[in-house]
Design a protein around this motif. Structure first.
Motif, PDB file in Angstrom:
ATOM      1  N   SER A   3      16.060  14.169  14.970  1.00  0.00           N
ATOM      2  CA  SER A   3      16.405  13.064  15.803  1.00  0.00           C
ATOM      3  C   SER A   3      15.322  13.286  16.975  1.00  0.00           C
ATOM      4  CB  SER A   3      17.931  13.109  16.396  1.00  0.00           C
ATOM      5  OG  SER A   3      18.204  14.345  17.219  1.00  0.00           O
ATOM      6  N   LYS A   4      15.081  14.374  17.637  1.00  0.00           N
ATOM      7  CA  LYS A   4      13.921  14.283  18.330  1.00  0.00           C
ATOM      8  C   LYS A   4      12.569  13.677  18.155  1.00  0.00           C
ATOM      9  CE  LYS A   4      11.280  17.304  21.560  1.00  0.00           C
ATOM     10  NZ  LYS A   4      10.495  16.214  21.949  1.00  0.00           N
ATOM     11  N   LYS A   5      12.253  13.874  16.924  1.00  0.00           N
ATOM     12  CA  LYS A   5      10.979  13.323  16.279  1.00  0.00           C
ATOM     13  C   LYS A   5      11.105  11.795  16.240  1.00  0.00           C
ATOM     14  CE  LYS A   5       9.299  17.120  13.218  1.00  0.00           C
ATOM     15  NZ  LYS A   5       8.997  17.717  12.112  1.00  0.00           N
ATOM     16  N   LEU A   6      12.312  11.462  15.848  1.00  0.00           N
ATOM     17  CA  LEU A   6      12.710  10.048  15.587  1.00  0.00           C
ATOM     18  C   LEU A   6      12.732   9.334  17.015  1.00  0.00           C
ATOM     19  CD1 LEU A   6      13.298   7.850  13.610  1.00  0.00           C
ATOM     20  CD2 LEU A   6      15.814   8.508  14.001  1.00  0.00           C
ATOM     21  N   GLY A   7      13.170   9.918  17.708  1.00  0.00           N
ATOM     22  CA  GLY A   7      13.414   9.361  19.185  1.00  0.00           C
ATOM     23  C   GLY A   7      11.669   9.430  19.817  1.00  0.00           C
ATOM     24  N   ASP A   8      11.081  10.186  19.521  1.00  0.00           N
ATOM     25  CA  ASP A   8       9.452  10.327  20.026  1.00  0.00           C
ATOM     26  C   ASP A   8       8.834   9.156  19.357  1.00  0.00           C
ATOM     27  OD1 ASP A   8      10.127  12.334  21.745  1.00  0.00           O
ATOM     28  OD2 ASP A   8       9.280  13.781  20.410  1.00  0.00           O
ATOM     29  N   LEU A   9       9.154   9.071  18.080  1.00  0.00           N
ATOM     30  CA  LEU A   9       8.173   7.980  17.308  1.00  0.00           C
ATOM     31  C   LEU A   9       8.564   6.720  18.046  1.00  0.00           C
ATOM     32  CD1 LEU A   9       9.021   8.690  13.406  1.00  0.00           C
ATOM     33  CD2 LEU A   9       6.686   8.496  14.668  1.00  0.00           C
ATOM     34  N   VAL A  10      10.027   6.393  18.273  1.00  0.00           N
ATOM     35  CA  VAL A  10      10.298   5.020  19.002  1.00  0.00           C
ATOM     36  C   VAL A  10       9.722   4.962  20.317  1.00  0.00           C
ATOM     37  CG1 VAL A  10      12.263   3.816  19.748  1.00  0.00           C
ATOM     38  CG2 VAL A  10      12.489   4.781  17.524  1.00  0.00           C
ATOM     39  N   LEU A  11       9.649   6.019  21.034  1.00  0.00           N
ATOM     40  CA  LEU A  11       9.194   5.938  22.479  1.00  0.00           C
ATOM     41  C   LEU A  11       7.716   5.785  22.228  1.00  0.00           C
ATOM     42  CD1 LEU A  11      10.753   8.918  24.519  1.00  0.00           C
ATOM     43  CD2 LEU A  11      10.591   6.561  25.084  1.00  0.00           C
ATOM     44  N   THR A  12       6.945   6.231  21.442  1.00  0.00           N
ATOM     45  CA  THR A  12       5.479   5.984  21.110  1.00  0.00           C
ATOM     46  C   THR A  12       5.117   4.493  20.731  1.00  0.00           C
ATOM     47  OG1 THR A  12       5.190   8.137  20.319  1.00  0.00           O
ATOM     48  CG2 THR A  12       3.575   6.445  19.936  1.00  0.00           C
ATOM     49  N   LYS A  13       5.854   4.076  20.044  1.00  0.00           N
ATOM     50  CA  LYS A  13       5.697   2.588  19.764  1.00  0.00           C
ATOM     51  C   LYS A  13       6.094   1.558  20.623  1.00  0.00           C
ATOM     52  CE  LYS A  13       4.324   2.855  15.380  1.00  0.00           C
ATOM     53  NZ  LYS A  13       2.725   2.389  15.065  1.00  0.00           N
ATOM     54  N   ILE A  14       7.203   1.956  21.662  1.00  0.00           N
ATOM     55  CA  ILE A  14       7.790   1.050  22.413  1.00  0.00           C
ATOM     56  C   ILE A  14       6.759   1.165  23.521  1.00  0.00           C
ATOM     57  CG2 ILE A  14       9.287   0.895  24.125  1.00  0.00           C
ATOM     58  CD1 ILE A  14      11.627   1.261  22.352  1.00  0.00           C
ATOM     59  N   GLY A  15       5.950   2.408  23.990  1.00  0.00           N
ATOM     60  CA  GLY A  15       5.025   2.630  24.909  1.00  0.00           C
ATOM     61  C   GLY A  15       3.762   1.821  24.753  1.00  0.00           C
ATOM     62  N   GLU A  16       3.512   1.376  23.198  1.00  0.00           N
ATOM     63  CA  GLU A  16       2.360   0.811  22.784  1.00  0.00           C
ATOM     64  C   GLU A  16       2.774  -0.803  23.082  1.00  0.00           C
ATOM     65  OE1 GLU A  16       1.806   1.831  18.823  1.00  0.00           O
ATOM     66  OE2 GLU A  16       1.029   3.927  19.446  1.00  0.00           O
ATOM     67  N   MET A  17       3.800  -1.092  23.175  1.00  0.00           N
ATOM     68  CA  MET A  17       4.253  -2.605  23.343  1.00  0.00           C
ATOM     69  C   MET A  17       4.296  -3.102  24.479  1.00  0.00           C
ATOM     70  SD  MET A  17       6.892  -4.613  20.991  1.00  0.00           S
ATOM     71  CE  MET A  17       6.038  -4.194  19.561  1.00  0.00           C
ATOM     72  N   ASP A  18       5.318  -2.229  25.392  1.00  0.00           N
ATOM     73  CA  ASP A  18       5.563  -2.704  26.768  1.00  0.00           C
ATOM     74  C   ASP A  18       5.997  -1.391  27.607  1.00  0.00           C
ATOM     75  OD1 ASP A  18       7.835  -3.568  28.701  1.00  0.00           O
ATOM     76  OD2 ASP A  18       7.026  -5.525  28.086  1.00  0.00           O
ATOM     77  N   LYS A  19       5.449  -1.235  28.666  1.00  0.00           N
ATOM     78  CA  LYS A  19       5.588  -0.183  29.505  1.00  0.00           C
ATOM     79  C   LYS A  19       6.993  -0.065  30.061  1.00  0.00           C
ATOM     80  CE  LYS A  19       1.613   1.390  28.557  1.00  0.00           C
ATOM     81  NZ  LYS A  19       1.562   2.393  27.425  1.00  0.00           N
ATOM     82  N   VAL A  20       7.544  -1.132  30.431  1.00  0.00           N
ATOM     83  CA  VAL A  20       8.733  -1.229  31.159  1.00  0.00           C
ATOM     84  C   VAL A  20       9.977  -0.907  30.343  1.00  0.00           C
ATOM     85  CG1 VAL A  20      10.513  -2.857  32.213  1.00  0.00           C
ATOM     86  CG2 VAL A  20       8.005  -2.839  32.836  1.00  0.00           C
TER      87      VAL A  20
END
Length: 154
Positions: free
Chosen positions: A106-123
């Motif tokens: 689940s940590k890897k999965l959450g990190d994947l989501v964070l990375t993708k969201i970070g590329e899209m929108d910082k807020v």
């Protein structure tokens, strides 16, 4: 296929279409009662599991990821198509990472989501990180925002 209207098993396929890069088929059907409905066929593979922090395993749920992403991107200038694409990318990468064992941490999965969201929108990144990383005080928000400003690995 049982008709959802009358329960009869006698129907005919009117149209078939391949979906999801050939991994699913959509069929339009018509029952002898005249009712039309759609069925989907997908290859059933060994279920892809998420290993939670406490060691439990639960089936991968694309809708949970989509819900979290939509929540983080709420009222942000991001289209539904961009969200769909982000969730597709996360799902694809998760399956690649867990291809052999059919599971992902689940940590890897959450990190994947964070990375993708970070590329899209910082807020949205800070919103998602605050829930995912269990921020408990304002200092944690400040630290995360400073990481974004310096380009440090988040």
């Amino acid at each position: 296929m049982r008709c959802p209207h009358c329960g009869n098993f006698d129907d005919k396929v009117i149209e078939s279409r391949t979906l999801a890069n050939g991994e699913a088929i959509r069929r339009r059907r018509e029952c002898t009662c005249g009712y039309r409905f759609t069925s989907y066929e997908r290859i059933e593979d060994k279920p892809f599991m998420v290993v939670k922090r406490d060691g439990r395993r639960e089936p991968f749920d694309r809708l949970k990821i989509e819900k979290g992403v939509k929540r983080a991107l709420e009222k942000r200038p991001v289209s539904s198509m961009q969200i769909e694409s982000l969730v597709n990318d996360v799902e694809d990468q998760a399956e690649i990472l867990g291809r052999v064992s059919h599971e992902i941490n689940s940590k890897k999965l959450g990190d994947l989501v964070l990375t993708k969201i970070g590329e899209m929108d910082k807020v949205a990144y800070v919103r998602f990180a605050s829930v995912y990383r269990h921020f408990e005080n304002p200092d944690e928000f400040v630290r995360e925002i400073k990481k974004l400003g310096t380009g440090e690995e988040v």
